[in-house]
Design a protein around this motif. Structure first.
Motif, PDB file in Angstrom:
ATOM      1  N   LEU A   3       4.521  10.306  -6.741  1.00 27.96           N
ATOM      2  CA  LEU A   3       5.584  10.696  -7.682  1.00 27.96           C
ATOM      3  C   LEU A   3       5.001  11.055  -9.047  1.00 27.96           C
ATOM      4  CD1 LEU A   3       8.310   8.033  -6.765  1.00 27.96           C
ATOM      5  CD2 LEU A   3       8.273  10.463  -6.158  1.00 27.96           C
ATOM      6  N   ALA A   4       4.014  10.311  -9.521  1.00 23.92           N
ATOM      7  CA  ALA A   4       3.386  10.615 -10.815  1.00 23.92           C
ATOM      8  C   ALA A   4       2.696  11.962 -10.800  1.00 23.92           C
ATOM      9  CB  ALA A   4       2.386   9.509 -11.167  1.00 23.92           C
ATOM     10  N   MET A   5       1.992  12.252  -9.698  1.00 24.19           N
ATOM     11  CA  MET A   5       1.321  13.545  -9.597  1.00 24.19           C
ATOM     12  C   MET A   5       2.323  14.680  -9.538  1.00 24.19           C
ATOM     13  SD  MET A   5      -1.724  12.553  -6.927  1.00 24.19           S
ATOM     14  CE  MET A   5      -2.267  14.243  -6.837  1.00 24.19           C
ATOM     15  N   LYS A   6       3.406  14.463  -8.839  1.00 23.53           N
ATOM     16  CA  LYS A   6       4.447  15.485  -8.734  1.00 23.53           C
ATOM     17  C   LYS A   6       5.094  15.745 -10.083  1.00 23.53           C
ATOM     18  CE  LYS A   6       8.572  16.662  -6.024  1.00 23.53           C
ATOM     19  NZ  LYS A   6       9.517  16.212  -4.955  1.00 23.53           N
ATOM     20  N   LYS A   7       5.348  14.657 -10.819  1.00 22.77           N
ATOM     21  CA  LYS A   7       5.949  14.804 -12.148  1.00 22.77           C
ATOM     22  C   LYS A   7       5.018  15.557 -13.096  1.00 22.77           C
ATOM     23  CE  LYS A   7       8.013  12.072 -15.826  1.00 22.77           C
ATOM     24  NZ  LYS A   7       8.318  10.720 -16.317  1.00 22.77           N
ATOM     25  N   ARG A   8       3.725  15.254 -13.021  1.00 20.38           N
ATOM     26  CA  ARG A   8       2.745  15.924 -13.894  1.00 20.38           C
ATOM     27  C   ARG A   8       2.648  17.408 -13.576  1.00 20.38           C
ATOM     28  NH1 ARG A   8      -3.616  14.186 -14.448  1.00 20.38           N
ATOM     29  NH2 ARG A   8      -4.128  15.697 -16.087  1.00 20.38           N
ATOM     30  N   ARG A   9       2.717  17.728 -12.262  1.00 24.61           N
ATOM     31  CA  ARG A   9       2.665  19.145 -11.877  1.00 24.61           C
ATOM     32  C   ARG A   9       3.891  19.888 -12.369  1.00 24.61           C
ATOM     33  NH1 ARG A   9       0.524  18.664  -5.596  1.00 24.61           N
ATOM     34  NH2 ARG A   9      -1.641  18.051  -6.110  1.00 24.61           N
ATOM     35  N   LEU A  10       5.035  19.214 -12.323  1.00 24.41           N
ATOM     36  CA  LEU A  10       6.262  19.858 -12.804  1.00 24.41           C
ATOM     37  C   LEU A  10       6.180  20.126 -14.304  1.00 24.41           C
ATOM     38  CD1 LEU A  10       8.962  17.872 -10.743  1.00 24.41           C
ATOM     39  CD2 LEU A  10       8.222  20.224 -10.390  1.00 24.41           C
ATOM     40  N   GLU A  11       5.635  19.180 -15.051  1.00 27.53           N
ATOM     41  CA  GLU A  11       5.514  19.365 -16.519  1.00 27.53           C
ATOM     42  C   GLU A  11       4.559  20.506 -16.841  1.00 27.53           C
ATOM     43  OE1 GLU A  11       6.203  14.694 -17.831  1.00 27.53           O
ATOM     44  OE2 GLU A  11       4.246  15.660 -17.991  1.00 27.53           O
ATOM     45  N   ILE A  12       3.473  20.602 -16.131  1.00 20.58           N
ATOM     46  CA  ILE A  12       2.510  21.683 -16.385  1.00 20.58           C
ATOM     47  C   ILE A  12       3.122  23.015 -16.041  1.00 20.58           C
ATOM     48  CG2 ILE A  12       0.322  22.650 -15.633  1.00 20.58           C
ATOM     49  CD1 ILE A  12      -0.680  19.794 -15.256  1.00 20.58           C
ATOM     50  N   ALA A  13       3.876  23.054 -14.948  1.00 22.95           N
ATOM     51  CA  ALA A  13       4.539  24.306 -14.556  1.00 22.95           C
ATOM     52  C   ALA A  13       5.587  24.711 -15.565  1.00 22.95           C
ATOM     53  CB  ALA A  13       5.175  24.138 -13.173  1.00 22.95           C
ATOM     54  N   ALA A  14       6.323  23.734 -16.114  1.00 25.38           N
ATOM     55  CA  ALA A  14       7.339  24.051 -17.121  1.00 25.38           C
ATOM     56  C   ALA A  14       6.700  24.611 -18.381  1.00 25.38           C
ATOM     57  CB  ALA A  14       8.160  22.801 -17.422  1.00 25.38           C
ATOM     58  N   VAL A  15       5.603  24.005 -18.831  1.00 25.29           N
ATOM     59  CA  VAL A  15       4.930  24.494 -20.048  1.00 25.29           C
ATOM     60  C   VAL A  15       4.377  25.876 -19.841  1.00 25.29           C
ATOM     61  CG1 VAL A  15       2.984  24.089 -21.567  1.00 25.29           C
ATOM     62  CG2 VAL A  15       4.408  22.178 -20.866  1.00 25.29           C
ATOM     63  N   SER A  16       3.786  26.124 -18.695  1.00 21.67           N
ATOM     64  CA  SER A  16       3.202  27.445 -18.430  1.00 21.67           C
ATOM     65  C   SER A  16       4.273  28.504 -18.332  1.00 21.67           C
ATOM     66  CB  SER A  16       2.365  27.387 -17.162  1.00 21.67           C
ATOM     67  OG  SER A  16       3.185  27.039 -16.062  1.00 21.67           O
ATOM     68  N   SER A  17       5.419  28.142 -17.735  1.00 24.12           N
ATOM     69  CA  SER A  17       6.514  29.117 -17.622  1.00 24.12           C
ATOM     70  C   SER A  17       7.090  29.464 -18.977  1.00 24.12           C
ATOM     71  CB  SER A  17       7.599  28.558 -16.679  1.00 24.12           C
ATOM     72  OG  SER A  17       8.158  27.374 -17.243  1.00 24.12           O
ATOM     73  N   GLN A  18       7.193  28.461 -19.884  1.00 24.02           N
ATOM     74  CA  GLN A  18       7.716  28.734 -21.230  1.00 24.02           C
ATOM     75  C   GLN A  18       6.790  29.659 -21.988  1.00 24.02           C
ATOM     76  OE1 GLN A  18       8.401  25.036 -23.143  1.00 24.02           O
ATOM     77  NE2 GLN A  18      10.130  24.420 -21.809  1.00 24.02           N
TER      78      GLN A  18
ATOM     79  N   THR B  56       0.831  -1.207   0.000  1.00 26.01           N
ATOM     80  CA  THR B  56       0.000   0.000   0.000  1.00 26.01           C
ATOM     81  C   THR B  56       0.857   1.245   0.000  1.00 26.01           C
ATOM     82  OG1 THR B  56      -1.722  -1.198   1.190  1.00 26.01           O
ATOM     83  CG2 THR B  56      -1.829   1.198   1.218  1.00 26.01           C
ATOM     84  N   MET B  57       1.908   1.239   0.813  1.00 28.35           N
ATOM     85  CA  MET B  57       2.815   2.386   0.863  1.00 28.35           C
ATOM     86  C   MET B  57       3.516   2.573  -0.474  1.00 28.35           C
ATOM     87  SD  MET B  57       4.415   1.796   4.684  1.00 28.35           S
ATOM     88  CE  MET B  57       5.599   3.112   4.505  1.00 28.35           C
ATOM     89  N   VAL B  58       3.857   1.483  -1.151  1.00 29.48           N
ATOM     90  CA  VAL B  58       4.519   1.594  -2.468  1.00 29.48           C
ATOM     91  C   VAL B  58       3.573   2.216  -3.490  1.00 29.48           C
ATOM     92  CG1 VAL B  58       5.485   0.272  -4.375  1.00 29.48           C
ATOM     93  CG2 VAL B  58       6.135  -0.260  -2.018  1.00 29.48           C
ATOM     94  N   ARG B  59       2.321   1.798  -3.478  1.00 31.87           N
ATOM     95  CA  ARG B  59       1.371   2.349  -4.435  1.00 31.87           C
ATOM     96  C   ARG B  59       1.120   3.817  -4.173  1.00 31.87           C
ATOM     97  NH1 ARG B  59      -1.321  -2.617  -3.639  1.00 31.87           N
ATOM     98  NH2 ARG B  59      -2.782  -1.610  -2.189  1.00 31.87           N
ATOM     99  N   ILE B  60       1.045   4.191  -2.898  1.00 29.07           N
ATOM    100  CA  ILE B  60       0.834   5.608  -2.566  1.00 29.07           C
ATOM    101  C   ILE B  60       2.012   6.440  -3.025  1.00 29.07           C
ATOM    102  CG2 ILE B  60       0.626   7.231  -0.654  1.00 29.07           C
ATOM    103  CD1 ILE B  60      -0.980   5.041   0.822  1.00 29.07           C
ATOM    104  N   ARG B  61       3.221   5.908  -2.828  1.00 28.55           N
ATOM    105  CA  ARG B  61       4.420   6.650  -3.248  1.00 28.55           C
ATOM    106  C   ARG B  61       4.456   6.822  -4.768  1.00 28.55           C
ATOM    107  NH1 ARG B  61       9.179   8.356  -1.364  1.00 28.55           N
ATOM    108  NH2 ARG B  61      11.002   8.282  -2.747  1.00 28.55           N
ATOM    109  N   GLN B  62       4.055   5.741  -5.508  1.00 27.94           N
ATOM    110  CA  GLN B  62       4.061   5.832  -6.976  1.00 27.94           C
ATOM    111  C   GLN B  62       3.056   6.865  -7.478  1.00 27.94           C
ATOM    112  OE1 GLN B  62       3.334   1.853  -8.304  1.00 27.94           O
ATOM    113  NE2 GLN B  62       5.477   1.148  -7.970  1.00 27.94           N
ATOM    114  N   LYS B  63       1.895   6.883  -6.866  1.00 25.03           N
ATOM    115  CA  LYS B  63       0.899   7.884  -7.259  1.00 25.03           C
ATOM    116  C   LYS B  63       1.387   9.277  -6.935  1.00 25.03           C
ATOM    117  CE  LYS B  63      -3.187   4.981  -6.877  1.00 25.03           C
ATOM    118  NZ  LYS B  63      -4.496   4.811  -6.200  1.00 25.03           N
TER     119      LYS B  63
END
Length: 409
Positions: free
Chosen positions: A44-59, A35-42
């Motif tokens: 990390l995925a959400m964090k990565k998606r937020r970073l990509e959206i922030a990068a696109v908006s900043s560009q 359960t802890m592994v699945r929570i961590r994976q979710k």
């Protein structure tokens, strides 16, 4: 042995319970780890998606700052899909203006106005209808004035063996007399051998039209009687010209159609034929166009006889068309005789059969007061000469000798 201390019992029993619960604790630990592994994976995925959206908006924000200044909106920050220049912009559909109708209480109803043009159109229809109806009534009145039904009954009763030619004759008269205004006169030319009824038809026509239009509008011209010698030809031409001119003028005033019957045309000299042709083709005055000319002759009788005998094997229904087959040849022959016949409607008379001759005997005997005994009529008919073709017998002289035979009774 003495009783055991309760504390010793507790210590002695503890290892046993640990062994029994070892398997359950391990399974609980593995499920929690998963359960802890699945929570961590979710996470990390959400964090990565937020970073990509922030990068696109900043560009996009930096590129917009490098160009000409524009009014800042939050569309590019919160709508990265539409802020992407590569993605096509959606065109906003223009809203059509709504058509607003007034309420029923405020609607202005159109006023009903009477159209003068419609009334004029109705009036025009009435006028045209009355004119057509009047024209039809005038046609019927004009035909009734000449009593063609009475003429038809007389011809059918007194002319034998010439059904087709009499029907064509009455048809031409009916068509011509249905109106008063014409563009040319009616010219009928009756041809056939001796004794087939041509002169008899001429006498019936003269008698009938004298009774309906008057003696002054009917001319029955016998060439051998009115112009017996060649010395009388100049005087005959002048007399004929003046007489015809006087009759057509009188007929024009009375609004009637004159009738000119010329018998024995085969004896008419060429000067008289030329004068008659000039009168028929006269275009100087309209009154010359309203006239009926009937020409009676036996021109081409030898060839007509040969034609009828040659085609006598045709059935009775087919023999009704013999006159139509004979007309083209007869026209070419008559044109060589004189150009007057170019203007004429040709009506060839056929040879009479023995049965027709017997009908002539019966009619003549009834006129003279004799009882028409059938055997007696057959004996009188046997005294005449006939052309024998197969089972048919055609009289040489038609009904011409019938009157003489009956007068000897």
């Amino acid at each position: 042995m003495g009783e055991q201390d309760p504390s010793d019992r507790l210590r002695g029993d503890q290892p046993k319970e640990t062994k029994e619960n070892g398997t359950g604790s391990f399974s609980q630990f593995s499920s929690s780890v998963r359960t802890m592994v699945r929570i961590r994976q979710k996470y990390l995925a959400m964090k990565k998606r937020r970073l990509e959206i922030a990068a696109v908006s900043s560009q996009s924000f930096v590129s917009s700052r490098s160009t000409t200044p524009k009014v800042f909106t939050f569309d590019n920050v919160y709508d990265p899909v539409t802020s992407n220049p590569a993605s096509p912009r959606k065109r906003k559909k223009k809203k059509k203006g709504r058509v607003l109708y007034p309420s029923s209480s405020l609607r202005a109803k159109p006023t009903k106005e009477s159209s003068r043009a419609k009334n004029c159109l109705y009036f025009l229809f009435i006028i045209v209808f009355l004119q057509i109806y009047n024209a039809i009534e005038n046609l019927d009145d004009h035909v009734l004035k000449y009593d063609l039904e009475g003429l038809e009954k007389t011809v059918k009763r007194e002319v034998f063996g010439q059904q087709e030619v009499t029907e064509r004759l009455l048809g031409h008269l009916r068509d011509y007399l249905s109106t008063y205004v014409h563009n040319k006169p009616l010219v009928l030319s009756l041809h056939g051998p001796t004794g087939v009824g041509k002169s008899h038809v001429g006498r019936l026509l003269a008698q009938h039209f004298r009774s309906v239009v008057g003696d002054e509008l009917v001319l029955q011209y016998f060439v051998l009687h009115h112009c017996p010698t060649d010395d009388d030809i100049p005087q005959c031409t002048k007399s004929l010209d003046s007489h015809v001119s006087e009759m057509v003028t009188q007929a024009e005033e009375a609004e009637k159609i004159p009738v000119f019957i010329f018998d024995e045309v085969e004896h008419m000299p060429r000067e008289l034929l030329d004068t008659l042709r000039d009168l028929i083709n006269s275009q100087n005055n309209n009154e010359y166009l309203n006239a009926i000319y009937i020409l009676i002759s036996n021109l081409g009788q030898e060839d007509i006889t040969k034609f009828v005998l040659h085609n006598s094997s045709v059935s009775v229904s087919g023999r009704l068309s013999l006159s139509q087959e004979l007309t083209p040849w007869l026209r070419s022959y008559l044109q060589r005789h004189h150009m007057l016949f170019l203007e004429a409607e040709l009506l060839p008379f056929m040879l009479l059969e023995k049965s027709h001759v017997m009908d002539c005997f019966i009619d003549e005997m009834s006129r003279e007061g004799f009882y028409p005994d059938r055997p007696h009529v057959e004996r009188l008919a046997e005294e005449l000469s006939y052309y024998i073709v197969g089972e048919q017998e055609f009289s040489h002289t038609g009904c011409r000798q019938v009157v003489a035979k009956v007068n000897l009774l």
